[in-house]
Write a protein that holds these residues in place. Structure first.
Motif, mmCIF file in Angstrom:
data_model
loop_
_atom_site.group_PDB
_atom_site.id
_atom_site.type_symbol
_atom_site.label_atom_id
_atom_site.label_comp_id
_atom_site.label_asym_id
_atom_site.label_seq_id
_atom_site.Cartn_x
_atom_site.Cartn_y
_atom_site.Cartn_z
ATOM 1 N N GLU A 359 36.455 77.387 -3.786
ATOM 2 C CA GLU A 359 37.732 76.906 -4.319
ATOM 3 C C GLU A 359 37.910 75.417 -4.032
ATOM 4 O OE1 GLU A 359 40.251 78.286 -6.183
ATOM 5 O OE2 GLU A 359 38.717 79.830 -6.526
ATOM 6 N N ASN A 360 37.466 75.004 -2.876
ATOM 7 C CA ASN A 360 37.534 73.581 -2.520
ATOM 8 C C ASN A 360 36.619 72.750 -3.424
ATOM 9 O OD1 ASN A 360 38.121 71.226 -1.200
ATOM 10 N ND2 ASN A 360 37.030 71.736 0.675
ATOM 11 N N ILE A 361 35.421 73.257 -3.705
ATOM 12 C CA ILE A 361 34.485 72.553 -4.591
ATOM 13 C C ILE A 361 35.059 72.445 -6.003
ATOM 14 C CG2 ILE A 361 32.222 72.692 -5.704
ATOM 15 C CD1 ILE A 361 32.032 71.799 -2.826
ATOM 16 N N LEU A 380 31.069 65.354 -3.234
ATOM 17 C CA LEU A 380 30.595 66.727 -3.023
ATOM 18 C C LEU A 380 29.582 66.828 -1.890
ATOM 19 C CD1 LEU A 380 30.125 68.014 -6.692
ATOM 20 C CD2 LEU A 380 31.928 68.655 -5.090
ATOM 21 N N ASN A 381 28.721 65.845 -1.751
ATOM 22 C CA ASN A 381 27.613 65.951 -0.789
ATOM 23 C C ASN A 381 28.068 66.187 0.654
ATOM 24 O OD1 ASN A 381 25.464 65.888 -2.516
ATOM 25 N ND2 ASN A 381 24.970 63.733 -2.222
ATOM 26 N N PRO A 382 29.088 65.473 1.176
ATOM 27 C CA PRO A 382 29.509 65.768 2.563
ATOM 28 C C PRO A 382 29.999 67.194 2.750
ATOM 29 C CG PRO A 382 30.398 63.656 1.823
ATOM 30 C CD PRO A 382 29.809 64.315 0.619
ATOM 31 N N LYS A 383 30.682 67.740 1.752
ATOM 32 C CA LYS A 383 31.176 69.120 1.857
ATOM 33 C C LYS A 383 30.013 70.109 1.838
ATOM 34 C CE LYS A 383 35.566 67.971 -0.395
ATOM 35 N NZ LYS A 383 36.381 68.175 0.817
ATOM 36 N N TRP A 387 29.043 72.408 5.167
ATOM 37 C CA TRP A 387 29.107 73.876 5.098
ATOM 38 C C TRP A 387 27.739 74.494 5.369
ATOM 39 C CZ3 TRP A 387 27.812 78.484 2.713
ATOM 40 C CH2 TRP A 387 28.747 79.530 2.814
ATOM 41 N N ALA A 388 26.691 73.874 4.819
ATOM 42 C CA ALA A 388 25.338 74.401 5.028
ATOM 43 C C ALA A 388 24.920 74.273 6.489
ATOM 44 C CB ALA A 388 24.352 73.665 4.129
ATOM 45 N N ASN A 389 25.249 73.154 7.120
ATOM 46 C CA ASN A 389 24.881 72.978 8.526
ATOM 47 C C ASN A 389 25.628 73.949 9.437
ATOM 48 O OD1 ASN A 389 23.032 70.943 8.055
ATOM 49 N ND2 ASN A 389 24.520 69.299 8.329
ATOM 50 N N THR A 457 21.707 61.800 -5.729
ATOM 51 C CA THR A 457 21.414 63.174 -6.160
ATOM 52 C C THR A 457 22.271 64.164 -5.396
ATOM 53 O OG1 THR A 457 19.123 62.529 -6.618
ATOM 54 C CG2 THR A 457 19.578 64.892 -6.434
ATOM 55 N N LEU A 458 22.740 65.182 -6.092
ATOM 56 C CA LEU A 458 23.546 66.231 -5.458
ATOM 57 C C LEU A 458 22.665 67.094 -4.569
ATOM 58 C CD1 LEU A 458 26.477 67.421 -5.515
ATOM 59 C CD2 LEU A 458 25.599 69.090 -7.151
ATOM 60 N N LEU A 459 23.121 67.333 -3.346
ATOM 61 C CA LEU A 459 22.351 68.142 -2.404
ATOM 62 C C LEU A 459 22.311 69.603 -2.832
ATOM 63 C CD1 LEU A 459 23.685 66.722 0.996
ATOM 64 C CD2 LEU A 459 21.534 66.166 -0.138
#
Length: 583
Positions: A359-361, A380-383, A387-389, A457-459
């Motif tokens: 929802e945040n994305i 987008l990349n920091p989010k 989240w992945a980390n 580039t998007l992660l």
């Protein structure tokens, strides 16, 4: 505990503090290393006295620390480096200039101190955006006072804390709490029932009387904070209970209020096996062999424990669950699944956490309809990385792949909306690139400040490696010198698996000339290396370039006996990382 404060009889400390006060003339020229050493030495003495239960000595050392000019400087610096330093209190004052920071430290005096009322605002709850929670904001001066007294209180809280308490504590994280869940629930003979506990309005309802009688801190100052009141809609309201959310010292006091549950369970239910208590802030779980034991005996015992502190359990969120049904804890779902006739424990990101993240994305992408592709990727990349980390230590690879596919679909919709008359092939060619053998990566050019063009580039989460987290030792804390080596090894393992690896590689090349400072042999980032601090953290040392030595693993013991011969200008870790990326 001792209820009154007495001024220490040693006048040397006051003279030293006054000498330091006169010697500091410029904020930017302060030797922070010396001030950290003074404060850390006092904190270690406070922790040692607490461990020996010499509370009169604890009070004396706390008095010395809170009247030390070194501690006042560090308290002001901590507040100024926080993002909240740009948020004013009821007085509307924001400190920006170095001279103002130094004047603030000089004016921090206990005599005549009176805190201002708090500024009350409301922010959305993390789990439910429709509900609001109160946030009370102190003034900058009050925050500095709270930071000062927290320096004196944290060593006490670390020594007396529950072994499996992980929230708001240095060197501990959510990953440690999740790993402890795995340790106590993964075995075949592990307890099968879990009491999920949540404390209702923990910060808002803690008893002032209990805090005053049990927290080892200057009671005059603490009571002034607790009774300061708050201002809402231009009206002053009294505070009769609770500690303000937004206060620097509130997490420490709330932790101390909740510490003791594990010891109470161990004392009252020692005849039962399989009882484990794990807490992160005000969320906790208790394991047990039967549902009746948790619901009829342990839950009432915890309720009585909390009642003494003016707290109660949330009836909506507190329940008893079987491990095969699973439960959510700190954004993860912990559950046993049938596997080849046995039960296997798997910890995955919870569906609620995944839904909140997506929802945040979606919200970010909707707001970026008029932004460039590079701007959208930069948001987008920091989010995505964060989240992945957070979930990289659990069974998350399939969920990472699912989220990547959903984000790719959302970016495609974003691109189609910008060019409704273009066909799919044109859109894919313009917005998606091929890199390292991977097709259709959302990527676009960005113009840098120097005029050069950089491809952004998007992660993708699926490229985040899954690595099991090594849980911290239960009694370890940074206020005891015997754990210095242990925390250095933990930091080494963290840096090997995150972006600090770039800094280490640059440090070896520029500051050590590609050699191990102990044996003078060649040292490369691919080899087995470890970090050793010349000045240990228990003595105020930090992870700065002039205090770090990167050495071979086998050289660690020998290096401890060698005094460093190379010293270069200090560079903060973040600055070093920026240089590494730039290079």
């Amino acid at each position: 505990m001792i209820a009154t404060h007495k001024k220490p009889e040693n006048p040397v400390n006051e003279k030293s503090a006054n000498a330091a006060l006169r010697s500091v003339r410029d904020w930017n020229s302060i030797n922070w290393d010396n001030h950290r050493t003074i404060v850390k030495k006092l904190q270690l003495r406070i922790a040692k006295a607490t461990q020996s239960r010499k509370y009169r000595k604890v009070k004396t050392l706390q008095w010395i620390l809170t009247h030390s000019f070194s501690a006042k400087l560090l308290a002001v610096r901590k507040v100024m480096q926080n993002k909240g330093s740009k948020t004013p209190g009821v007085d509307g004052i924001i400190i920006k200039q170095p001279a103002e920071k130094l004047a603030l430290a000089r004016n921090m005096k206990r005599r005549g101190y009176q805190p201002s009322p708090l500024r009350r605002i409301y922010i959305p709850k993390a789990g439910n955006r429709n509900k609001l929670r109160p946030l009370s904001i102190p003034t900058i001066a009050d925050r500095c006072f709270q930071a000062l007294y927290s320096l004196a209180l944290i060593p006490v809280s670390e020594v007396t804390a529950d072994l499996n308490s992980y929230g708001f504590r240095p060197q501990r994280s959510c990953a440690d709490a999740i790993e402890q869940c795995f340790s106590v629930l993964a075995k075949r003979v592990s307890p099968q029932w879990i009491l999920e506990g949540d404390i209702k309005g923990c910060f808002d309802h803690i008893s002032h009387e209990w805090l005053s009688n049990n927290i080892c801190l200057d009671k005059v100052i603490m009571n002034k904070w607790l009774k300061a009141g708050f201002i809402e809609t231009h009206q002053l309201f009294p505070t009769t209970e609770g500690t303000p959310q937004g206060s620097i010292i509130s997490p420490v006091m709330s932790n101390m209020a909740l510490d003791g549950i594990a010891d109470m369970l161990k004392e009252n239910f020692r005849q039962y096996k399989g009882i484990h208590f794990i807490r992160y802030a005000d969320d906790f779980i208790v394991t047990g062999r039967s549902e009746e034991l948790l619901a009829n005996e342990i839950k009432p015992a915890i309720t009585a424990f909390l009642k003494e502190r003016g707290l109660e359990l949330s009836q909506d969120k507190t329940k008893v669950t079987h491990i095969t049904e699973g439960f959510d804890f700190l954004g993860q779902n912990v559950r046993k699944y049938p596997s080849q006739g046995k039960q296997k424990l798997l910890i995955k990101p919870s569906e609620k956490n995944v839904h909140t993240f997506m929802e945040n994305i979606r919200k970010v992408i909707r707001k970026a309809r008029c932004s460039t592709q590079a701007e959208l990727i930069r948001r987008l990349n920091p989010k995505i990385r964060g989240w992945a980390n957070y979930h990289r230590s659990v069974v998350a690879k399939k969920i990472f792949n699912r989220i990547d596919n959903e984000i790719w679909r959302l970016t495609l919709q974003w691109a189609k909306r910008r060019h409704p008359k273009k066909n799919m092939a044109w859109i894919l060619h313009k917005y998606y690139k091929r890199s390292k053998g991977v097709q259709y990566l959302f990527s676009g050019p960005e113009i840098q400040k120097d005029g050069t063009i950089k491809e952004r580039t998007l992660l993708k989460m699926v490229y985040t490696p899954i690595r099991r987290h090594i849980k911290i030792r239960q009694p370890a804390h940074p206020y005891e010198a015997k754990y210095d080596e242990y925390f250095e090894k933990r930091t080494t393992e963290k840096w090997k698996n995150n972006s600090q690896r770039l800094y280490v590689e640059r440090h070896i090349k520029n500051f050590q000339e590609g050699e191990c400072p102990c044996c003078s042999r060649e040292l490369k980032i691919r080899q087995n290396w470890c970090i050793s601090l010349k000045k240990k953290t228990s003595k105020g040392g930090e992870y700065q370039s002039d205090n770090i030595a990167i050495i071979h693993n086998e050289c660690y013991g020998k290096w401890q006996m060698i005094k460093s011969a190379f010293v270069k200008p200090a560079i903060k870790i973040k600055d070093g990382l920026k240089r590494a990326r730039a290079g």
